[in-house]
Design an enzyme around this catalytic site. Structure first.
Site, PDB file in Angstrom:
ATOM      1  N   SER A  64       0.882  -1.176   0.000  1.00 33.87           N
ATOM      2  CA  SER A  64       0.000   0.000   0.000  1.00 33.87           C
ATOM      3  C   SER A  64       0.914   1.219   0.000  1.00 33.87           C
ATOM      4  O   SER A  64       2.087   1.118   0.415  1.00 33.87           O
ATOM      5  CB  SER A  64      -0.837  -0.009   1.287  1.00 33.87           C
ATOM      6  N   TYR A  86      -1.923  -1.196  10.334  1.00 35.57           N
ATOM      7  CA  TYR A  86      -1.888  -1.298   8.868  1.00 35.57           C
ATOM      8  C   TYR A  86      -0.562  -0.736   8.342  1.00 35.57           C
ATOM      9  O   TYR A  86       0.144  -1.409   7.578  1.00 35.57           O
ATOM     10  CB  TYR A  86      -3.081  -0.532   8.275  1.00 35.57           C
ATOM     11  N   LYS A 145       2.320  -3.045   6.580  1.00 35.32           N
ATOM     12  CA  LYS A 145       2.562  -2.819   5.149  1.00 35.32           C
ATOM     13  C   LYS A 145       4.004  -2.361   4.898  1.00 35.32           C
ATOM     14  O   LYS A 145       4.585  -2.675   3.858  1.00 35.32           O
ATOM     15  CB  LYS A 145       1.550  -1.819   4.581  1.00 35.32           C
TER      16      LYS A 145
HETATM   17  P1  NAD Z   1     -11.023  -6.317  -0.608  1.00 33.95           P
HETATM   18  O1  NAD Z   1     -11.500  -6.330   0.781  1.00 33.95           O
HETATM   19  O2  NAD Z   1     -11.975  -6.009  -1.709  1.00 33.95           O
HETATM   20  O3  NAD Z   1     -10.283  -7.692  -0.981  1.00 33.95           O
HETATM   21  C1  NAD Z   1      -9.403  -8.310  -0.096  1.00 33.95           C
HETATM   22  C2  NAD Z   1      -9.602  -9.805  -0.232  1.00 33.95           C
HETATM   23  O4  NAD Z   1      -8.638 -10.456   0.612  1.00 33.95           O
HETATM   24  C3  NAD Z   1     -11.000 -10.256   0.214  1.00 33.95           C
HETATM   25  O5  NAD Z   1     -11.617 -11.050  -0.778  1.00 33.95           O
HETATM   26  C4  NAD Z   1     -10.722 -11.062   1.470  1.00 33.95           C
HETATM   27  O6  NAD Z   1     -11.630 -12.126   1.683  1.00 33.95           O
HETATM   28  C5  NAD Z   1      -9.311 -11.548   1.211  1.00 33.95           C
HETATM   29  N1  NAD Z   1      -8.643 -11.961   2.440  1.00 33.95           N
HETATM   30  C6  NAD Z   1      -8.560 -11.294   3.605  1.00 33.95           C
HETATM   31  N2  NAD Z   1      -7.906 -12.025   4.511  1.00 33.95           N
HETATM   32  C7  NAD Z   1      -7.562 -13.187   3.893  1.00 33.95           C
HETATM   33  C8  NAD Z   1      -6.865 -14.353   4.310  1.00 33.95           C
HETATM   34  N3  NAD Z   1      -6.410 -14.486   5.565  1.00 33.95           N
HETATM   35  N4  NAD Z   1      -6.675 -15.339   3.400  1.00 33.95           N
HETATM   36  C9  NAD Z   1      -7.146 -15.225   2.133  1.00 33.95           C
HETATM   37  N5  NAD Z   1      -7.825 -14.144   1.681  1.00 33.95           N
HETATM   38  C10 NAD Z   1      -8.035 -13.154   2.568  1.00 33.95           C
HETATM   39  O7  NAD Z   1      -9.822  -5.271  -0.624  1.00 33.95           O
HETATM   40  P2  NAD Z   1      -8.902  -4.735  -1.811  1.00 33.95           P
HETATM   41  O8  NAD Z   1      -9.026  -3.281  -1.801  1.00 33.95           O
HETATM   42  O9  NAD Z   1      -9.106  -5.500  -3.046  1.00 33.95           O
HETATM   43  O10 NAD Z   1      -7.470  -5.088  -1.181  1.00 33.95           O
HETATM   44  C11 NAD Z   1      -6.529  -5.948  -1.808  1.00 33.95           C
HETATM   45  C12 NAD Z   1      -5.145  -5.574  -1.303  1.00 33.95           C
HETATM   46  O11 NAD Z   1      -4.856  -4.223  -1.681  1.00 33.95           O
HETATM   47  C13 NAD Z   1      -4.985  -5.625   0.220  1.00 33.95           C
HETATM   48  O12 NAD Z   1      -3.731  -6.168   0.541  1.00 33.95           O
HETATM   49  C14 NAD Z   1      -5.058  -4.167   0.624  1.00 33.95           C
HETATM   50  O13 NAD Z   1      -4.383  -3.909   1.836  1.00 33.95           O
HETATM   51  C15 NAD Z   1      -4.385  -3.506  -0.561  1.00 33.95           C
HETATM   52  N6  NAD Z   1      -4.696  -2.075  -0.734  1.00 33.95           N
HETATM   53  C16 NAD Z   1      -5.966  -1.676  -0.999  1.00 33.95           C
HETATM   54  C17 NAD Z   1      -6.227  -0.320  -1.154  1.00 33.95           C
HETATM   55  C18 NAD Z   1      -7.604   0.209  -1.452  1.00 33.95           C
HETATM   56  O14 NAD Z   1      -7.797   1.436  -1.412  1.00 33.95           O
HETATM   57  N7  NAD Z   1      -8.581  -0.623  -1.789  1.00 33.95           N
HETATM   58  C19 NAD Z   1      -5.184   0.625  -1.029  1.00 33.95           C
HETATM   59  C20 NAD Z   1      -3.909   0.157  -0.745  1.00 33.95           C
HETATM   60  C21 NAD Z   1      -3.679  -1.201  -0.615  1.00 33.95           C
END
Ligand code: NAD
Length: 258
Positions: free
Chosen positions: A136, A149, A153
């Protein structure tokens, strides 16, 4: 690296960024894709929509990650691209319970370690592979409302750097995906990473464009929000000024001054 003709695994593939990457890899002509997640129903729906293999997997358990890799190798073949992407977003300051700190480290750090242990030596032996670790922008800068977080990260970025240093002369490329806000279920929730949207929210499909471009160039940093690079330069140039600015922002955002 091009995605066309490759075998790819994406964790957190049931939702948001992982699902968008799976769809984009399919559109790019991947040979086979496996999506893995703890959410069975949405995972099955994503897999069905692109003819991918759906594997139930809790990435915080090493045995699950090992089983995932084994199943993909048995049913699809050797893994070319592994996107270690699953994550959680929760608010938590220094007083967050130890279990909460541990959970963040298990999902945001150890899951990457388990994946690298399971696939990187085999990629190195074949002289080719691509590891994408979703961190992130909070892992390069900070998250003013969540220490659990931001810190986990940061550790994810540090591990990806280390893996890149170790494997770069063996044909294994490593990229760290470091977006700010992306429109996914994660940013929909009230305790989601809402402060990350200060520079605007992008769609997961825009993020996928950046992933494909960065893979083609085989660069380490995947920055779907290019301004993050400017912030990194600002932080490296004058860290005290950067900390001052972050503190001002935290006060403005109304976070409790503990
Ligand atoms: P999301 O919640 O839509 O998807 C995350 C997925 O990870 C979900 O389907 C969830 O079930 C799965 N998950 C969580 N814990 C798990 C585990 N222990 N084992 C297997 N699967 C698991 O969120 P997203 O926005 O798609 O996030 C994806 C990645 O991107 C994450 O690592 C998040 O930290 C990172 N991220 C997201 C954003 C944002 O703004 N959306 C910004 C920076 C980083």
């Amino acid at each position: 690296m091009e995605v066309k003709g490759k075998i790819a695994v994406i964790t957190g593939g049931a939702s948001g960024i992982g699902a968008a990457l799976a769809r984009r890899f399919h559109a790019e002509g991947a040979k086979a894709i496996a999506v893995a997640d703890v959410q069975a129903e949405p995972l099955a729906a994503v897999a069905e929509s692109i003819g991918a293999l759906a594997v139930s997997c809790d990435v915080s358990r090493e045995s699950d990650v090992q089983r995932l890799v084994q199943r993909v190798e048995d049913e699809l073949g050797p893994i070319d691209i592994f996107c270690s992407n699953a994550g959680i977003a929760r608010l938590g300051e220094e007083n967050a319970p130890n279990e909460e700190w541990q959970l963040n480290f298990d999902i945001h750090v150890m899951a990457h370690v388990y994946a690298v242990r399971a696939v990187a030596p085999k990629m190195a032996a074949r002289g080719s592979g691509y590891l994408i670790h979703t961190a992130s922008a909070a892992g390069l800068l900070s998250h003013i409302q969540s220490a659990t977080y931001a810190v986990s990260k940061h550790a994810a970025v540090a591990f990806a750097e280390w893996v890149s240093i170790k494997y770069r002369d063996q044909g294994v490329h490593v990229s760290v995906l470091a977006p700010q806000a992306v429109r996914t279920p994660m940013t929909d929730r009230p305790d989601g990473a809402s402060v990350a949207s200060v520079d605007g929210m992008i769609e997961p499909e825009q993020l996928a464009d950046c992933v494909i471009e960065t893979m083609a160039a085989e660069r380490f940093l995947m920055l779907p929000h290019p301004v993050v690079h400017d912030y990194m330069v600002g932080k490296a140039t004058d860290v005290d000024r950067w900390l001052e600015g972050m503190n001002r922002w935290r006060r403005k955002a109304g976070a409790p001054a503990r």
